[in-house]
Structures are given as structure tokens and as C-alpha cells.
Write a protein that holds these residues in place. Structure first.
Motif, PDB file in Angstrom:
ATOM      1  N   MET A   1       1.017  -1.465  -0.054  1.00 36.82           N
ATOM      2  CA  MET A   1      -0.217   0.016   0.316  1.00 36.82           C
ATOM      3  C   MET A   1       0.450   1.181   0.262  1.00 36.82           C
ATOM      4  SD  MET A   1      -2.968  -0.927   2.218  1.00 36.82           S
ATOM      5  CE  MET A   1      -4.945  -0.446   1.693  1.00 36.82           C
ATOM      6  N   ASP A   2       0.573   1.788  -0.617  1.00 35.84           N
ATOM      7  CA  ASP A   2       1.055   3.979  -0.849  1.00 35.84           C
ATOM      8  C   ASP A   2       0.622   4.725   0.251  1.00 35.84           C
ATOM      9  OD1 ASP A   2       2.673   5.748  -1.681  1.00 35.84           O
ATOM     10  OD2 ASP A   2       2.268   5.743  -3.002  1.00 35.84           O
ATOM     11  N   PHE A   3       0.758   4.406   1.212  1.00 34.26           N
ATOM     12  CA  PHE A   3       0.686   5.246   2.979  1.00 34.26           C
ATOM     13  C   PHE A   3       0.999   6.538   2.335  1.00 34.26           C
ATOM     14  CE2 PHE A   3       1.105   1.173   4.729  1.00 34.26           C
ATOM     15  CZ  PHE A   3      -0.188   0.611   5.204  1.00 34.26           C
ATOM     16  N   LEU A   4       1.444   7.123   1.405  1.00 38.94           N
ATOM     17  CA  LEU A   4       1.891   8.295   1.553  1.00 38.94           C
ATOM     18  C   LEU A   4       1.122   8.748   0.615  1.00 38.94           C
ATOM     19  CD1 LEU A   4       5.589   9.138   1.103  1.00 38.94           C
ATOM     20  CD2 LEU A   4       4.297   9.523   3.185  1.00 38.94           C
ATOM     21  N   ALA A   5       0.389   8.233  -0.702  1.00 39.62           N
ATOM     22  CA  ALA A   5      -0.664   8.867  -1.322  1.00 39.62           C
ATOM     23  C   ALA A   5      -1.583   8.993  -0.455  1.00 39.62           C
ATOM     24  CB  ALA A   5      -0.235   8.041  -2.494  1.00 39.62           C
ATOM     25  N   TRP A   6      -2.303   7.890   0.119  1.00 41.26           N
ATOM     26  CA  TRP A   6      -3.673   7.781   0.507  1.00 41.26           C
ATOM     27  C   TRP A   6      -3.662   9.434   1.819  1.00 41.26           C
ATOM     28  CZ3 TRP A   6      -4.991   3.184   4.114  1.00 41.26           C
ATOM     29  CH2 TRP A   6      -6.364   3.022   3.574  1.00 41.26           C
ATOM     30  N   SER A   7      -1.861   9.275   1.981  1.00 39.01           N
ATOM     31  CA  SER A   7      -1.947  10.377   3.303  1.00 39.01           C
ATOM     32  C   SER A   7      -2.392  11.375   2.542  1.00 39.01           C
ATOM     33  CB  SER A   7      -0.453  10.518   3.824  1.00 39.01           C
ATOM     34  OG  SER A   7      -0.671  11.566   4.351  1.00 39.01           O
ATOM     35  N   LYS A   8      -1.350  11.766   1.934  1.00 41.60           N
ATOM     36  CA  LYS A   8      -1.796  13.465   0.309  1.00 41.60           C
ATOM     37  C   LYS A   8      -3.550  13.478   0.817  1.00 41.60           C
ATOM     38  CE  LYS A   8      -0.883  15.657  -3.221  1.00 41.60           C
ATOM     39  NZ  LYS A   8      -1.512  16.281  -3.637  1.00 41.60           N
ATOM     40  N   THR A   9      -4.126  12.042  -0.175  1.00 41.43           N
ATOM     41  CA  THR A   9      -5.635  12.489  -0.298  1.00 41.43           C
ATOM     42  C   THR A   9      -6.184  12.657   1.027  1.00 41.43           C
ATOM     43  OG1 THR A   9      -6.448  10.498   0.615  1.00 41.43           O
ATOM     44  CG2 THR A   9      -5.579  10.844  -1.825  1.00 41.43           C
ATOM     45  N   TYR A  10      -5.679  12.479   2.323  1.00 42.52           N
ATOM     46  CA  TYR A  10      -6.513  12.761   3.174  1.00 42.52           C
ATOM     47  C   TYR A  10      -5.809  14.348   3.339  1.00 42.52           C
ATOM     48  CZ  TYR A  10      -8.585   9.078   5.121  1.00 42.52           C
ATOM     49  OH  TYR A  10      -9.853   7.871   5.152  1.00 42.52           O
ATOM     50  N   TRP A  11      -5.219  15.023   3.603  1.00 49.57           N
ATOM     51  CA  TRP A  11      -4.515  16.628   3.251  1.00 49.57           C
ATOM     52  C   TRP A  11      -5.390  17.171   2.339  1.00 49.57           C
ATOM     53  CZ3 TRP A  11      -2.650  17.935   7.405  1.00 49.57           C
ATOM     54  CH2 TRP A  11      -2.027  17.334   7.991  1.00 49.57           C
ATOM     55  N   ASP A  12      -5.408  16.752   1.128  1.00 47.17           N
ATOM     56  CA  ASP A  12      -6.376  17.396   0.476  1.00 47.17           C
ATOM     57  C   ASP A  12      -8.027  17.958   0.390  1.00 47.17           C
ATOM     58  OD1 ASP A  12      -3.894  17.340  -0.997  1.00 47.17           O
ATOM     59  OD2 ASP A  12      -4.931  15.728  -2.550  1.00 47.17           O
ATOM     60  N   GLU A  13      -8.018  16.596   1.172  1.00 53.56           N
ATOM     61  CA  GLU A  13      -9.619  16.538   1.825  1.00 53.56           C
ATOM     62  C   GLU A  13     -10.041  17.856   2.339  1.00 53.56           C
ATOM     63  OE1 GLU A  13     -13.176  16.199   1.417  1.00 53.56           O
ATOM     64  OE2 GLU A  13     -12.285  15.837   0.233  1.00 53.56           O
ATOM     65  N   ALA A  14      -9.007  17.336   3.903  1.00 49.54           N
ATOM     66  CA  ALA A  14      -9.121  18.833   4.678  1.00 49.54           C
ATOM     67  C   ALA A  14      -8.607  20.375   4.500  1.00 49.54           C
ATOM     68  CB  ALA A  14      -7.106  18.617   5.587  1.00 49.54           C
ATOM     69  N   ALA A  15      -7.982  20.066   3.233  1.00 48.92           N
ATOM     70  CA  ALA A  15      -7.406  21.670   2.765  1.00 48.92           C
ATOM     71  C   ALA A  15      -9.032  22.026   2.388  1.00 48.92           C
ATOM     72  CB  ALA A  15      -6.909  21.732   2.047  1.00 48.92           C
ATOM     73  N   ARG A  16      -9.963  20.869   1.519  1.00 50.79           N
ATOM     74  CA  ARG A  16     -11.164  21.032   1.113  1.00 50.79           C
ATOM     75  C   ARG A  16     -12.131  22.106   1.919  1.00 50.79           C
ATOM     76  NH1 ARG A  16      -9.694  17.427  -3.187  1.00 50.79           N
ATOM     77  NH2 ARG A  16     -10.560  15.514  -1.597  1.00 50.79           N
ATOM     78  N   VAL A  17     -11.967  20.659   2.992  1.00 49.26           N
ATOM     79  CA  VAL A  17     -12.631  21.322   4.233  1.00 49.26           C
ATOM     80  C   VAL A  17     -12.730  22.624   4.840  1.00 49.26           C
ATOM     81  CG1 VAL A  17     -13.965  20.243   6.824  1.00 49.26           C
ATOM     82  CG2 VAL A  17     -13.476  18.812   3.935  1.00 49.26           C
ATOM     83  N   ARG A  18     -11.677  22.673   5.377  1.00 46.52           N
ATOM     84  CA  ARG A  18     -10.434  24.223   5.554  1.00 46.52           C
ATOM     85  C   ARG A  18     -11.767  25.013   4.867  1.00 46.52           C
ATOM     86  NH1 ARG A  18      -9.920  26.133  10.165  1.00 46.52           N
ATOM     87  NH2 ARG A  18      -8.791  27.678  10.272  1.00 46.52           N
ATOM     88  N   GLN A  19     -10.994  25.124   3.305  1.00 47.71           N
ATOM     89  CA  GLN A  19     -12.094  25.883   2.479  1.00 47.71           C
ATOM     90  C   GLN A  19     -13.431  26.148   2.799  1.00 47.71           C
ATOM     91  OE1 GLN A  19     -11.277  24.829  -2.220  1.00 47.71           O
ATOM     92  NE2 GLN A  19      -8.855  25.668  -1.731  1.00 47.71           N
ATOM     93  N   LYS A  20     -14.048  25.332   2.931  1.00 48.13           N
ATOM     94  CA  LYS A  20     -15.435  25.116   3.044  1.00 48.13           C
ATOM     95  C   LYS A  20     -16.163  25.585   4.253  1.00 48.13           C
ATOM     96  CE  LYS A  20     -19.939  24.662   2.267  1.00 48.13           C
ATOM     97  NZ  LYS A  20     -20.795  25.535   1.730  1.00 48.13           N
ATOM     98  N   ILE A  21     -15.273  25.580   5.796  1.00 48.88           N
ATOM     99  CA  ILE A  21     -15.294  26.445   6.665  1.00 48.88           C
ATOM    100  C   ILE A  21     -15.352  27.501   6.716  1.00 48.88           C
ATOM    101  CG2 ILE A  21     -14.220  26.276   8.958  1.00 48.88           C
ATOM    102  CD1 ILE A  21     -13.238  24.229   9.193  1.00 48.88           C
ATOM    103  N   GLU A  22     -14.453  28.260   5.812  1.00 49.53           N
ATOM    104  CA  GLU A  22     -13.659  30.174   5.094  1.00 49.53           C
ATOM    105  C   GLU A  22     -14.985  30.410   5.697  1.00 49.53           C
ATOM    106  OE1 GLU A  22      -9.707  29.696   4.176  1.00 49.53           O
ATOM    107  OE2 GLU A  22      -8.832  29.212   5.618  1.00 49.53           O
ATOM    108  N   ALA A  23     -15.201  29.331   3.799  1.00 48.73           N
ATOM    109  CA  ALA A  23     -16.756  30.339   2.998  1.00 48.73           C
ATOM    110  C   ALA A  23     -18.191  30.387   4.082  1.00 48.73           C
ATOM    111  CB  ALA A  23     -17.016  29.524   1.526  1.00 48.73           C
ATOM    112  N   VAL A  24     -17.795  29.552   4.896  1.00 46.38           N
ATOM    113  CA  VAL A  24     -18.929  29.467   5.874  1.00 46.38           C
ATOM    114  C   VAL A  24     -19.149  30.424   6.770  1.00 46.38           C
ATOM    115  CG1 VAL A  24     -20.480  28.631   7.417  1.00 46.38           C
ATOM    116  CG2 VAL A  24     -19.498  26.570   6.192  1.00 46.38           C
ATOM    117  N   ARG A  25     -18.276  30.997   7.197  1.00 50.89           N
ATOM    118  CA  ARG A  25     -17.773  31.777   8.467  1.00 50.89           C
ATOM    119  C   ARG A  25     -17.748  33.424   7.364  1.00 50.89           C
ATOM    120  NH1 ARG A  25     -12.312  29.082  11.247  1.00 50.89           N
ATOM    121  NH2 ARG A  25     -13.578  28.458  12.795  1.00 50.89           N
ATOM    122  N   ARG A  26     -17.597  32.886   6.644  1.00 52.21           N
ATOM    123  CA  ARG A  26     -17.611  34.540   5.320  1.00 52.21           C
ATOM    124  C   ARG A  26     -18.804  34.767   5.684  1.00 52.21           C
ATOM    125  NH1 ARG A  26     -12.647  32.488   3.022  1.00 52.21           N
ATOM    126  NH2 ARG A  26     -14.527  32.447   1.054  1.00 52.21           N
TER     127      ARG A  26
END
Length: 74
Positions: A1-26
Motif C-alpha cells: 500500500m502507498d500510505f503516503l499517497a493515501w495520506s496526501k488524499t486526506y491532506w487534500d480533503e482537509a484543505a477542501r473542508v478548510r476552504q468550506k469552513i472559511e466560506a461559511v464563516r464569511r
């Protein structure tokens, strides 16, 4: 298994969720108390999702590091 690639997908998803949080706050504060509560619940849920994504990403990165060091011993 490529755990680093899998980890990157979670980091990418965290970034998308963070953008949504910022949009809701605005968004302007809703006028009714019920809508304010719904907005706060949505933010709380998104923040939990953000933290979960970061947590899992870190675990996967550690797993990748352990796997890499294990493979060196073979």
C-alpha cells in the motif's frame, strides 16, 4: 500500500473542508436564532471533519515511515 499517497488524499480533503469552513464563516450572520444555530452546527461538523482528516493523514504518514524503515531491514 502507498500510505503516503493515501495520506496526501486526506491532506487534500482537509484543505477542501478548510476552504468550506472559511466560506461559511464569511457568510453573513443569519437573522433568526434557529438559522444561527444551524450555521453553528454546520461549522462544528465541518471543523470535526477537518480535524479527522488531519489526524488520519498524520497516522498514514507515520505508517508510511514505519513501513519504509521496515523494508530497509529486509
Amino acid at each position: 500500500m502507498d500510505f503516503l499517497a493515501w495520506s496526501k488524499t486526506y491532506w487534500d480533503e482537509a484543505a477542501r473542508v478548510r476552504q468550506k469552513i472559511e466560506a461559511v464563516r464569511r457568510e453573513p450572520l443569519p437573522r433568526s436564532k434557529d438559522e444561527q444555530l444551524l450555521q453553528q452546527r454546520r461549522l462544528t461538523l465541518l471543523q470535526g471533519m477537518y480535524q479527522d482528516c488531519r489526524y488520519v493523514a498524520r497516522i498514514l504518514e507515520r505508517k508510511a515511515g514505519k513501513e519504509k524503515s521496515w523494508q530497509k531491514t529486509i
